[in-house]
Design an enzyme around this catalytic site. Structure first.
Site, PDB file in Angstrom:
ATOM      1  CE  LYS A  38      -0.347  -0.037   5.126  1.00 25.58           C
ATOM      2  NZ  LYS A  38      -0.894  -0.663   6.184  1.00 25.58           N
ATOM      3  CE1 TYR A 256      13.582  31.720   3.602  1.00 29.32           C
ATOM      4  CE2 TYR A 256      13.722  29.339   3.476  1.00 29.32           C
ATOM      5  CZ  TYR A 256      13.476  30.288   2.912  1.00 29.32           C
ATOM      6  OH  TYR A 256      13.241  30.655   1.476  1.00 29.32           O
TER       7      TYR A 256
HETATM    8  C1  LIG Z   1      -0.061  -1.854   6.618  1.00 32.84           C
HETATM    9  C2  LIG Z   1      -0.731  -2.952   7.168  1.00 32.84           C
HETATM   10  C3  LIG Z   1       0.402  -4.151   7.414  1.00 32.84           C
HETATM   11  C4  LIG Z   1       1.546  -3.955   7.571  1.00 32.84           C
HETATM   12  O1  LIG Z   1       2.268  -3.565   8.535  1.00 32.84           O
HETATM   13  P1  LIG Z   1       3.973  -3.339   9.069  1.00 32.84           P
HETATM   14  O2  LIG Z   1       3.813  -3.087  10.110  1.00 32.84           O
HETATM   15  O3  LIG Z   1       4.335  -2.210   7.964  1.00 32.84           O
HETATM   16  O4  LIG Z   1       4.430  -4.767   8.568  1.00 32.84           O
HETATM   17  C5  LIG Z   1      -0.519  -5.101   7.746  1.00 32.84           C
HETATM   18  N1  LIG Z   1      -1.715  -5.205   7.949  1.00 32.84           N
HETATM   19  C6  LIG Z   1      -2.460  -4.344   7.861  1.00 32.84           C
HETATM   20  C7  LIG Z   1      -4.076  -4.397   7.935  1.00 32.84           C
HETATM   21  C8  LIG Z   1      -1.995  -3.117   7.527  1.00 32.84           C
HETATM   22  O5  LIG Z   1      -2.911  -1.875   7.449  1.00 32.84           O
END
Ligand SMILES: *Cc1c(COP(=O)(O)O)cnc(C)c1O
Length: 385
Positions: A38, A256
């Site tokens: 994702k 800045y």
């Molecule tokens: C993003 C996500 C994961 C992966 O989690 P990590 O901590 O990056 O391994 C697993 N399950 C769900 C439902 C997620 O949204």
């Protein structure tokens, strides 16, 4: 022709990615290891990541259908699990057409599922809330939801839940969450999925039928400095070039807001990366960067397109063991384009194999996940050669 003038890049090491996947998949060898890609594969370019893993992975996961459709149009044809399920009723048809599995977490999605005719033929995953209190059915609701699934859907059903504190090895919460899910699993005789990266590493009893591997796939440990049987390899190296070098006098301010003052005559390198690229604006003075084998500290405020780095000490002969070639050091006659052997055009690593992204995160009050996913669109993702 594609002309790239500004060589600010996120270099993606796909060999490291595959190695990390294989290592973690072996730790949970009785489970299927889902690659979570994702948010553009945590900022690593989901299409490139999925292509590199497509023969080792049989299931990818993304947040929502748009992300999965983008992968399909780039030619990725593995099954994809949609972690937040359908946002629209028509998402069910799209899921059937495209071989997406749906994780369902709310009543409105079950209503849409029940209304489908013919019945939804894709895999159904049910998300149960075991204590994260973000998404999922309450344990008491599961019986009712089960009764609304068809025989086919129940046969392939995967019950799942999500840890809220899996990275904390001394927490009792993961044990409680897992117990809640496992109780349902034995009651309904179905498959289950609980573990994210930290769950895989810290809670072997949570591996179940499918693990959901995110962060660790990208070579970053969710459990910090805790040693692993094999080191993960950071997949992303964020790098940029030095575009200016100059000397400021003692007492001068840099950047800045004049928040940093030179306490000595200071040689500064200006590097072509800023918060518009996803380098965090609140990175503190002292945040390390890596140049030609040596570490140098950030000074002054991070700008939109640039940062400034104190390279004075990289001009010191006592740094000869850092890999720097100090043979032509001339402290008395610093010209503005050639300090020691640090020169304009040199590559600076902001994070990657030499600078831990966790160090940058700690210095900017955030976490590795946020830094990775906020590398902006104007930074090309380039495959390491
Ligand atoms: C993003 C996500 C994961 C992966 O989690 P990590 O901590 O990056 O391994 C697993 N399950 C769900 C439902 C997620 O949204």
């Amino acid at each position: 022709m594609n002309h790239t003038s500004r060589l600010t890049q996120a270099v993606i090491d796909l060999d490291a990615l595959v190695k990390n996947y294989q290592y973690i998949a072996n730790l949970a060898s009785n489970s299927n290891t889902i690659a979570v890609i994702k948010a553009d594969a945590y900022g690593h370019d989901a299409t490139k990541v999925a292509s590199a893993l497509s023969t080792s992975v049989n299931l990818f996961a993304v947040g929502f259908i748009d992300e999965a459709l983008a992968l399909r149009s780039d030619g990725i044809d593995n099954t994809i699990l949609i972690l937040e399920g359908p946002f629209k009723e028509s998402d069910f048809e799209i899921a059937v057409e495209n071989n997406f599995s749906l994780m369902l977490h709310s009543d409105y999605q079950i209503k849409w599922l029940s209304a489908m005719n013919p019945e939804f033929s894709g895999d159904v995953w049910l998300k149960v809330d075991t204590g994260m209190n973000r998404l999922g059915f309450q344990v008491e609701q599961v019986d009712d939801i089960m009764s609304k699934l068809t025989t086919q859907q129940r046969k392939k059903l995967v019950l799942c839940s999500h840890f809220s504190t899996a990275e904390q090895i001394n927490s009792t919460k993961p044990v409680e969450q897992l117990a809640k899910l496992k109780k349902l699993v034995s009651q309904y005789h179905c498959k289950f999925s609980m573990a994210n990266s930290a769950g895989i590493l810290n809670w072997p009893t949570s591996h179940g039928d499918h693990t959901r591997l995110g962060l660790a796939l990208y070579g970053i440990s969710p459990i910090g400095d805790t040693p692993l049987s094999q080191p993960l390899i950071p997949v992303m190296t964020l790098q940029a070039k030095i575009i200016a070098i100059h000397t400021v006098k003692t007492g001068e301010y840099v950047g800045y807001g004049d928040i940093w003052q030179a306490q000595r005559e200071t040689i500064l390198a200006t590097v072509a990366i800023g918060y518009a690229d996803g380098y965090p604006r609140n990175a503190k003075a002292g945040t390390p960067v890596f140049i030609k084998g040596a570490i140098a500290p950030l000074v002054g405020r991070v700008s939109m397109d640039m940062v400034t780095v104190d390279i004075t000490d990289l001009n010191n002969s006592d740094l000869t063991n850092t890999g720097l070639d100090n043979t032509h050091v001339d402290n008395t006659d610093v010209d503005n384009t050639d300090v020691d052997n640090i020169i304009i055009g040199d590559t600076v690593e902001l994070w990657g194999k030499n600078i831990s992204i966790d160090t940058v995160a700690q210095n900017s009050d955030t976490i590795n996940y946020e830094l990775l996913t906020r590398v902006s669109k104007r930074v090309p993702k380039v495959i390491a050669s």
